[in-house]
Design a protein around this motif. Structure first.
Motif, PDB file in Angstrom:
ATOM      1  N   PRO A 168     -12.760  -7.603  14.421  1.00  0.00           N
ATOM      2  CA  PRO A 168     -12.340  -9.012  14.405  1.00  0.00           C
ATOM      3  C   PRO A 168     -11.363  -9.268  13.253  1.00  0.00           C
ATOM      4  O   PRO A 168     -11.444  -8.615  12.205  1.00  0.00           O
ATOM      5  N   GLU A 169     -10.466 -10.246  13.450  1.00  0.00           N
ATOM      6  CA  GLU A 169      -9.341 -10.441  12.516  1.00  0.00           C
ATOM      7  C   GLU A 169      -9.766 -10.684  11.067  1.00  0.00           C
ATOM      8  O   GLU A 169      -9.122 -10.193  10.131  1.00  0.00           O
ATOM      9  N   HIS A 170     -10.876 -11.425  10.862  1.00  0.00           N
ATOM     10  CA  HIS A 170     -11.198 -11.760   9.466  1.00  0.00           C
ATOM     11  C   HIS A 170     -11.545 -10.515   8.648  1.00  0.00           C
ATOM     12  O   HIS A 170     -11.373 -10.495   7.436  1.00  0.00           O
ATOM     13  N   PHE A 171     -12.007  -9.445   9.321  1.00  0.00           N
ATOM     14  CA  PHE A 171     -12.291  -8.198   8.594  1.00  0.00           C
ATOM     15  C   PHE A 171     -11.002  -7.499   8.170  1.00  0.00           C
ATOM     16  O   PHE A 171     -10.980  -6.690   7.268  1.00  0.00           O
ATOM     17  N   ILE A 172      -9.904  -7.790   8.892  1.00  0.00           N
ATOM     18  CA  ILE A 172      -8.615  -7.215   8.526  1.00  0.00           C
ATOM     19  C   ILE A 172      -8.019  -8.005   7.360  1.00  0.00           C
ATOM     20  O   ILE A 172      -7.482  -7.437   6.406  1.00  0.00           O
ATOM     21  N   MET A 173      -8.163  -9.345   7.438  1.00  0.00           N
ATOM     22  CA  MET A 173      -7.533 -10.215   6.425  1.00  0.00           C
ATOM     23  C   MET A 173      -8.017  -9.878   5.013  1.00  0.00           C
ATOM     24  O   MET A 173      -7.214  -9.700   4.093  1.00  0.00           O
ATOM     25  N   ASP A 174      -9.363  -9.786   4.828  1.00  0.00           N
ATOM     26  CA  ASP A 174      -9.828  -9.547   3.452  1.00  0.00           C
ATOM     27  C   ASP A 174      -9.449  -8.136   3.002  1.00  0.00           C
ATOM     28  O   ASP A 174      -9.125  -7.908   1.830  1.00  0.00           O
ATOM     29  N   GLY A 175      -9.414  -7.186   3.935  1.00  0.00           N
ATOM     30  CA  GLY A 175      -8.994  -5.821   3.579  1.00  0.00           C
ATOM     31  C   GLY A 175      -7.530  -5.782   3.187  1.00  0.00           C
ATOM     32  O   GLY A 175      -7.145  -5.099   2.234  1.00  0.00           O
ATOM     33  N   MET A 176      -6.697  -6.548   3.908  1.00  0.00           N
ATOM     34  CA  MET A 176      -5.265  -6.571   3.565  1.00  0.00           C
ATOM     35  C   MET A 176      -5.047  -7.174   2.184  1.00  0.00           C
ATOM     36  O   MET A 176      -4.120  -6.790   1.466  1.00  0.00           O
ATOM     37  N   GLY A 177      -5.915  -8.113   1.803  1.00  0.00           N
ATOM     38  CA  GLY A 177      -5.846  -8.655   0.438  1.00  0.00           C
ATOM     39  C   GLY A 177      -5.958  -7.537  -0.585  1.00  0.00           C
ATOM     40  O   GLY A 177      -5.206  -7.479  -1.562  1.00  0.00           O
ATOM     41  N   GLU A 178      -6.876  -6.612  -0.341  1.00  0.00           N
ATOM     42  CA  GLU A 178      -7.059  -5.473  -1.262  1.00  0.00           C
ATOM     43  C   GLU A 178      -5.846  -4.541  -1.234  1.00  0.00           C
ATOM     44  O   GLU A 178      -5.405  -4.037  -2.259  1.00  0.00           O
ATOM     45  N   VAL A 179      -5.316  -4.304  -0.036  1.00  0.00           N
ATOM     46  CA  VAL A 179      -4.153  -3.410   0.084  1.00  0.00           C
ATOM     47  C   VAL A 179      -2.978  -3.984  -0.708  1.00  0.00           C
ATOM     48  O   VAL A 179      -2.312  -3.276  -1.482  1.00  0.00           O
ATOM     49  N   ILE A 180      -2.749  -5.287  -0.544  1.00  0.00           N
ATOM     50  CA  ILE A 180      -1.651  -5.947  -1.274  1.00  0.00           C
ATOM     51  C   ILE A 180      -1.914  -5.839  -2.782  1.00  0.00           C
ATOM     52  O   ILE A 180      -0.999  -5.595  -3.579  1.00  0.00           O
ATOM     53  N   LYS A 181      -3.182  -5.988  -3.159  1.00  0.00           N
ATOM     54  CA  LYS A 181      -3.538  -5.876  -4.583  1.00  0.00           C
ATOM     55  C   LYS A 181      -3.126  -4.512  -5.146  1.00  0.00           C
ATOM     56  O   LYS A 181      -2.543  -4.426  -6.232  1.00  0.00           O
ATOM     57  N   TYR A 182      -3.411  -3.431  -4.405  1.00  0.00           N
ATOM     58  CA  TYR A 182      -3.015  -2.095  -4.893  1.00  0.00           C
ATOM     59  C   TYR A 182      -1.503  -2.022  -5.085  1.00  0.00           C
ATOM     60  O   TYR A 182      -1.014  -1.416  -6.037  1.00  0.00           O
ATOM     61  N   ALA A 189       6.423   0.601  -4.341  1.00  0.00           N
ATOM     62  CA  ALA A 189       6.936   1.053  -3.039  1.00  0.00           C
ATOM     63  C   ALA A 189       5.991   0.600  -1.915  1.00  0.00           C
ATOM     64  O   ALA A 189       6.441   0.169  -0.846  1.00  0.00           O
ATOM     65  N   LEU A 190       4.685   0.681  -2.178  1.00  0.00           N
ATOM     66  CA  LEU A 190       3.705   0.202  -1.193  1.00  0.00           C
ATOM     67  C   LEU A 190       3.907  -1.291  -0.961  1.00  0.00           C
ATOM     68  O   LEU A 190       3.937  -1.760   0.185  1.00  0.00           O
ATOM     69  N   PHE A 191       4.097  -2.031  -2.039  1.00  0.00           N
ATOM     70  CA  PHE A 191       4.279  -3.481  -1.931  1.00  0.00           C
ATOM     71  C   PHE A 191       5.517  -3.802  -1.096  1.00  0.00           C
ATOM     72  O   PHE A 191       5.479  -4.667  -0.215  1.00  0.00           O
ATOM     73  N   GLU A 192       6.602  -3.048  -1.325  1.00  0.00           N
ATOM     74  CA  GLU A 192       7.846  -3.261  -0.560  1.00  0.00           C
ATOM     75  C   GLU A 192       7.614  -2.976   0.922  1.00  0.00           C
ATOM     76  O   GLU A 192       8.074  -3.714   1.785  1.00  0.00           O
ATOM     77  N   THR A 193       6.895  -1.883   1.208  1.00  0.00           N
ATOM     78  CA  THR A 193       6.607  -1.540   2.606  1.00  0.00           C
ATOM     79  C   THR A 193       5.827  -2.671   3.275  1.00  0.00           C
ATOM     80  O   THR A 193       6.130  -3.066   4.405  1.00  0.00           O
ATOM     81  N   LEU A 194       4.829  -3.199   2.580  1.00  0.00           N
ATOM     82  CA  LEU A 194       4.019  -4.274   3.149  1.00  0.00           C
ATOM     83  C   LEU A 194       4.901  -5.496   3.432  1.00  0.00           C
ATOM     84  O   LEU A 194       4.763  -6.144   4.477  1.00  0.00           O
ATOM     85  N   LYS A 195       5.806  -5.774   2.512  1.00  0.00           N
ATOM     86  CA  LYS A 195       6.699  -6.924   2.682  1.00  0.00           C
ATOM     87  C   LYS A 195       7.614  -6.727   3.894  1.00  0.00           C
ATOM     88  O   LYS A 195       7.775  -7.600   4.727  1.00  0.00           O
ATOM     89  N   GLU A 196       8.170  -5.502   3.991  1.00  0.00           N
ATOM     90  CA  GLU A 196       9.096  -5.211   5.096  1.00  0.00           C
ATOM     91  C   GLU A 196       8.401  -5.296   6.450  1.00  0.00           C
ATOM     92  O   GLU A 196       8.925  -5.844   7.408  1.00  0.00           O
ATOM     93  N   ARG A 197       7.190  -4.707   6.517  1.00  0.00           N
ATOM     94  CA  ARG A 197       6.485  -4.670   7.814  1.00  0.00           C
ATOM     95  C   ARG A 197       5.935  -6.047   8.210  1.00  0.00           C
ATOM     96  O   ARG A 197       5.824  -6.366   9.382  1.00  0.00           O
ATOM     97  N   GLY A 198       5.507  -6.813   7.222  1.00  0.00           N
ATOM     98  CA  GLY A 198       5.189  -8.219   7.461  1.00  0.00           C
ATOM     99  C   GLY A 198       3.842  -8.545   8.104  1.00  0.00           C
ATOM    100  O   GLY A 198       3.388  -9.667   8.007  1.00  0.00           O
ATOM    101  N   SER A 199       3.224  -7.602   8.824  1.00  0.00           N
ATOM    102  CA  SER A 199       1.935  -7.913   9.449  1.00  0.00           C
ATOM    103  C   SER A 199       1.116  -6.638   9.628  1.00  0.00           C
ATOM    104  O   SER A 199       1.667  -5.528   9.611  1.00  0.00           O
TER     105      SER A 199
END
Ligand code: GLY
Length: 244
Positions: A168-182, A189-199
């Motif tokens: 379910p989506e809410h399990f992805i949302m909180d995990g993505m918060g952690e990914v963005i944090k890293y 470079a990870l942050f840039e990739t996340l920005k480029e991919r957007g979702s």
């Protein structure tokens, strides 16, 4: 990506984290004595049959899904169940689920018979990139979260990005918060990739690599500060007390 191994180098507490599609099937090869699987009601709905077939645990402890279950009472219930089923000190508890499952199974493993082995098979993004790595296991009290716990490392972590597809989506949302944090704290470079991919959908083809990168960052932090007295606090954005 083939299966990647991240070795958490903590001397006698060292362990491997395997990351790759389908890697959860390696649970069939676990050679840690009798296995007691611990999971919650939601994960059991999705993976109960898989657990029974692949892990083949002769017993499975299922508790109601949600943070409300993360109490000392549930942990004692796990231990009581293990005792009733005559699990001994050579047994192994296997956590299949998100952060709550991992935290409680790890804590139960830390105290049952003064410590049995445990294995983590995290099924949420948050658990895959954060809580299954680093050995923090705990339960909540009415006075606050994670107030009773231990540092107790698993013997093995199996991270299978495929399980995220049915989440379910809410399990992805909180995990993505952690990914963005890293990305913010350690990897531009990870942050840039996340920005480029957007979702999250746009990350599917590189998801195993993203998880690998996050886990490897966490590995470095945990190796430097296993007991959370300095650098590791950065993971919770507590920066004022970090040492250089
Ligand atoms: N989740 C933060 C830590 O493991 O230290």
């Amino acid at each position: 990506m083939a299966v990647e191994t991240v070795r958490v180098g903590l001397e006698e507490r060292a362990y491997d984290i395997l990351i790759g599609s389908g890697v959860r099937e390696r649970a069939a090869e676990l050679a840690y004595g009798r296995l007691l699987t611990v999971t919650d009601s939601e994960v059991d709905e999705r993976y109960g049959k898989w657990i029974d077939t692949v892990i083949g645990a002769d017993s499975k402890f299922i508790f109601p899904a949600g943070e409300a279950s993360k109490t000392p009472v549930t942990v004692i219930d796990i231990c009581r169940y293990a005792a009733l089923k005559k699990y001994d000190r050579k047994s192994c508890f296997v956590a299949v689920g998100g952060g709550v499952v991992g935290d409680m199974t790890g804590f139960a493993a830390a105290i049952y018979m003064r410590g049995v082995r445990f294995v983590q098979i995290p099924t949420s993004l948050l658990a895959q990139v954060d809580s299954s790595v680093g050995g923090k296991v705990a339960v909540d009290l009415p006075q606050g979260k994670n107030l009773v716990g231990a540092f107790y490392h698993p013997k093995l972590v199996l991270i299978d990005p495929q399980v995220l597809r049915t989440l379910p989506e809410h399990f992805i949302m909180d995990g993505m918060g952690e990914v963005i944090k890293y990305g913010c704290i350690r990897d531009a470079a990870l942050f840039e990739t996340l920005k480029e991919r957007g979702s999250f959908e746009n990350l599917q083809d590189i998801l195993p690599e993203i998880i690998f990168r996050c886990v490897d960052i966490k590995r470095q932090v945990v190796e430097n500060d296993q007991f959370d007295t300095g650098e590791r606090m950065l993971l919770n954005f507590v920066i004022h007390s970090c040492t250089s």
